[in-house]
Design an enzyme around this catalytic site. Structure first.
Site, PDB file in Angstrom:
ATOM      1  N   LYS A  33       5.605  -4.664   9.426  1.00 45.19           N
ATOM      2  CA  LYS A  33       4.811  -3.432   9.421  1.00 45.19           C
ATOM      3  C   LYS A  33       3.317  -3.721   9.286  1.00 45.19           C
ATOM      4  CE  LYS A  33       5.473  -2.449   4.470  1.00 45.19           C
ATOM      5  NZ  LYS A  33       4.085  -2.650   4.075  1.00 45.19           N
ATOM      6  N   ASP A 227      -0.044   3.016   4.455  1.00 51.93           N
ATOM      7  CA  ASP A 227       1.027   2.033   4.277  1.00 51.93           C
ATOM      8  C   ASP A 227       1.811   2.358   3.005  1.00 51.93           C
ATOM      9  OD1 ASP A 227       2.575  -0.186   4.658  1.00 51.93           O
ATOM     10  OD2 ASP A 227       1.067  -1.626   3.965  1.00 51.93           O
ATOM     11  N   GLU A 228       3.022   1.824   2.874  1.00 46.97           N
ATOM     12  CA  GLU A 228       3.865   2.005   1.674  1.00 46.97           C
ATOM     13  C   GLU A 228       3.963   3.488   1.287  1.00 46.97           C
ATOM     14  OE1 GLU A 228       5.543  -0.383   0.653  1.00 46.97           O
ATOM     15  OE2 GLU A 228       4.479  -2.260   0.943  1.00 46.97           O
ATOM     16  N   GLN A 258      13.062   1.601  -0.361  1.00 44.34           N
ATOM     17  CA  GLN A 258      12.249   0.802  -1.276  1.00 44.34           C
ATOM     18  C   GLN A 258      11.400   1.679  -2.206  1.00 44.34           C
ATOM     19  OE1 GLN A 258      10.630  -3.062   0.278  1.00 44.34           O
ATOM     20  NE2 GLN A 258      11.191  -2.217   2.263  1.00 44.34           N
TER      21      GLN A 258
END
Length: 727
Positions: A33, A227-228, A258
């Site tokens: 990613k 992101d994340e 996650q």
């Protein structure tokens, strides 16, 4: 021009070229990613001609932001890499440009935990509080809870109240909680300091109250990438919604499997329900895993499919076959640790360096037996915890010298005015405190105004003032690394450490200088001292690492985002992993996600271990249910599992799950509540023991209280329906 699509798989290529509108990328562990994000940024710049300064890319640690910045610089060749930052770091940019909207100067200070503790010391001293009243750790947690939950509009006090009014509110506070909270707000405003919570709250306030400023930032940020995304909390989500409100180009990357930070405010529903909140969303699945061998991925897939709250998907291996996943069930915790040390010694003999081996665990207390076994086997190791690099005494002192040059703030002054010794002790500090209480201003200004006073005769006060004035006059025209080296030399700080023979501390300062130099050369823009200080204040544990050929020991939470050739996941027992504090089905799913994260850190070798025996309370210790979640055909057991023990474990798991609720928001019964028990009848809760997961209840008609487990459903009697005799 680099071909930005070359070498990308089909899903990565789709992510890079999907530039307009709302895009959600479900990116499995190890699916590349970061590569997709950096190539998409470069694609926007190189192929579409978007200016880097009109792109915001949000990551969750400064380390990943720096890595992203370097990748993008390599791909675009442009020193301008736009806004690549954490949410908090980006808010610093907003406030540095628009802090005038809240009457704060551009050179406000970003506070870290050490700064907060320094403020607490002042408050405790002024109001005669002791650590028995509340420890600093408890005080920091309380302040955060007040800001986020109990007094979420606190920032209005900081913005609208004068310093004098805020000070009076602090002095008039009566409870320990209010004294500390308002004392802290006063100390913050006094030095124009902002902590993590303030950065986002102040930014949102500015956008809410100033349409022109909000529109300016919305128009500027033509493309936003996050992101994340599974780790995003409600405040960050609100900020994101505001920022993308004009161009409506929002690209988010995350993996619901996650999500392991719900205790910190993360909500998996933000990612799962993204398309409901943003109609027309394009969803791209990136499932090819470039990190782990197929055997590890098969075990991870088998485990996580047991979760209900997820998007159904499987990681797809790219690497060729490797070794099987090993499962070792030891007789005791000591023998479990000895087996791990033995396997590490074997790997080392076969040519694997110790730095390629990592032990992961649910909580730090697990490490005692592991450490003893490694020491006995003469295997070097390092624990990723304890004092952060930027929290070490000498590093903090050095940074406070830089802060004094830029800000002349009281916190930095207190820390370094007598380091090295300048004979500025308690009596002279009391003099300066008294002077500022009558004349206002900072402690530094008070010292400068009183250099001729006899109280400073025979001290280094004049030399300190001259040093600060000299550096403050020209630091803006010098590289930060040059200023740092010079101030450590001219102040006598390094000479003091040499005299003390503190080579380790001198080595740490050398490392700091190197890190400043690297930051200057990779940042891609002219670095000011203020910019660097705010950058450092936002650092996290993952931004620093220890080198050398040593085995790494860390919690699974710490390992998030990292990868290791060989992973030993230890203490896979009920009550440890999952934690014995897991009380809801949602919390159990998060524990399973945490195991999934641990498994997917491994590249070549994965070793799962647990130990039989007894717990502290004498109850049998069972293997973790998560070991049984994995298809046994995907594990290579070092010895056949004890069938009787497994049956006992299955019965134990079924029993515990019977008492789990589906409602993560279910409120536990509180002290003073009237409750009704199906057998004992009505009573009053006298105490709550979270460790034993039980209530102490004095039932009507009983002379002594009973400890009642959380497992038993208690009916809470509403106040309005209580009999008059109970008040």
């Amino acid at each position: 021009m680099i071909d930005l699509l070359e070498g990308l798989n089909e899903a990565q290529r789709s992510a890079v070229t999907a530039t307009e509108g709302y895009v959600r990328v479900i990116a499995g562990a190890g699916s590349g990613k970061t590569r997709a994000l950096s190539h998409r940024f470069a694609y926007l710049v190189n192929e579409l001609g978007i200016l880097p300064g009109n792109i915001l890319c949000v990551t969750f640690t400064n380390k990943s932001a720096n890595e992203m910045r370097q990748r993008i610089h390599t791909l675009t060749g442009d020193n301008d890499t736009g806004y690549i930052n954490t949410f908090h770091g980006f808010c610093v940019s907003i406030l540095q440009e628009d802090s005038h909207a809240v009457s704060y100067p551009k050179n406000f200070i970003v506070l870290d935990n050490s700064d907060i503790d320094d403020m607490l010391k002042i408050i405790y001293e002024e109001r005669s509080l002791t650590l028995r009243s509340m420890t600093f750790g408890q005080a920091r947690d309380m302040i955060e809870m007040q800001k986020l939950v109990q007094k979420p509009e606190y920032y209005l006090d900081m913005i609208t109240m004068s310093l004098e009014t805020l000070h009076r509110k602090y002095l008039e506070a009566e409870t320990v909680q209010d004294i500390i909270f308002y004392g802290y707000l006063y100390q913050e405003k006094k030095c124009f300091g902002l902590d993590y919570n303030d950065l986002i709250k102040f930014s949102l306030y500015i956008f809410r109250e100033n349409e022109d400023i909000r529109l300016k930032w919305q128009k500027r940020l033509e493309y936003i990438m996050i992101d994340e995304f599974q780790d995003i909390d409600a405040l960050q989500y609100e900020l994101m919604e505001v920022l993308c409100g004009y161009h409506k180009n929002l690209f988010v990357v995350g993996d619901p499997d996650q999500t392991i930070y719900t205790w910190r405010g993360a909500d998996v529903r933000f990612l799962l329900d993204f398309e409901k909140h943003f109609p027309g969303t394009e969803t791209i699945m990136m499932m090819q895993n470039y990190r782990s061998v197929p055997q590890i991925l098969q075990a991870a897939n088998s485990l996580i499919e047991k979760n209900r709250e997820r998007i159904k998907k499987d990681l797809e291996p790219v690497l060729p076959d490797g070794q099987p996943v090993i499962c070792h069930m030891a007789q005791t915790s000591e023998k479990e640790a000895q087996w791990i040390a033995m396997q590490m010694a074997k790997l080392y003999e076969e040519g694997t360096p110790y730095r390629d081996m990592t032990v992961l665990y649910r909580a730090h207390y697990i490490t005692r037996n592991i450490e003893e076994a490694l020491i006995k086997a003469k295997i070097p190791y390092t624990i990723y915890s304890g004092v952060q690099f930027f929290g070490r005494l000498e590093i903090k002192d050095a940074l406070c010298y830089l802060r004094m040059i830029a800000y002349r703030d009281d916190l930095s002054f207190r820390r370094i005015v007598n380091s090295p010794k300048r004979n500025i002790g308690t009596r002279r500090m009391a003099f300066l405190e008294e002077y500022t209480s009558h004349h206002g201003g900072t402690l530094y200004e008070a010292m400068k105004a009183n250099l001729e006073d006899p109280v400073f005769r025979g001290t280094g006060a004049r030399g300190f003032v001259e040093l600060m004035d000299r550096f403050s006059s020209d630091y803006g025209s010098r590289p930060v690394s040059d200023v740092l080296s010079d101030i450590l030399d001219k102040s006598g700080y390094e000479a003091m450490l040499r005299t003390e023979g503190s080579q380790e501390r001198l080595d740490n300062l050398a490392e700091l200088k190197q890190s400043v130099f690297e930051y200057e050369t990779t940042c891609g823009e002219e670095v000011t001292l203020e910019h660097y200080l705010n950058h450092i204040a936002l650092f996290t544990n993952q931004d620093t690492a220890q080198s050398g050929d040593k085995v790494k020991l860390m919690t699974v939470h710490t390992a998030k985002g990292l990868e290791f050739p060989h992973v030993f996941l230890c203490a896979m027992n009920e009550g440890i992993f999952p934690s014995r504090k897991t009380r809801t089905l949602q919390a159990m799913e998060e524990e399973r996600r945490l195991v999934f994260v641990a498994l997917t850190r491994a590249q070549k070798g994965l070793y799962l271990t647990e130990a039989a025996g007894r717990n502290f309370d004498g109850t049998p210790r069972y293997p973790s249910r998560f070991l049984m979640d994995i298809d046994p055909r995907l594990l290579q057991f070092t010895a056949p599992p004890d069938e009787n023990l497994l049956k006992e474990m299955i019965n134990y798991v079924r029993m515990t799950e019977r008492f789990m609720t589906d409602d993560p928001e279910q409120k536990l019964v509180g002290i003073g509540d009237r409750v009704e028990h199906s057998v004992f009848g009505r009573g009053i809760v006298k105490d709550v023991d979270t460790d034993r997961q039980a209530y102490q209840i004095l039932f009507d008609g009983m002379e002594t209280p009973r400890m009642i487990s959380y497992r038993v459903k208690l009916k809470v009697i509403p106040k309005e329906s209580r009999e008059p005799a109970e008040g």
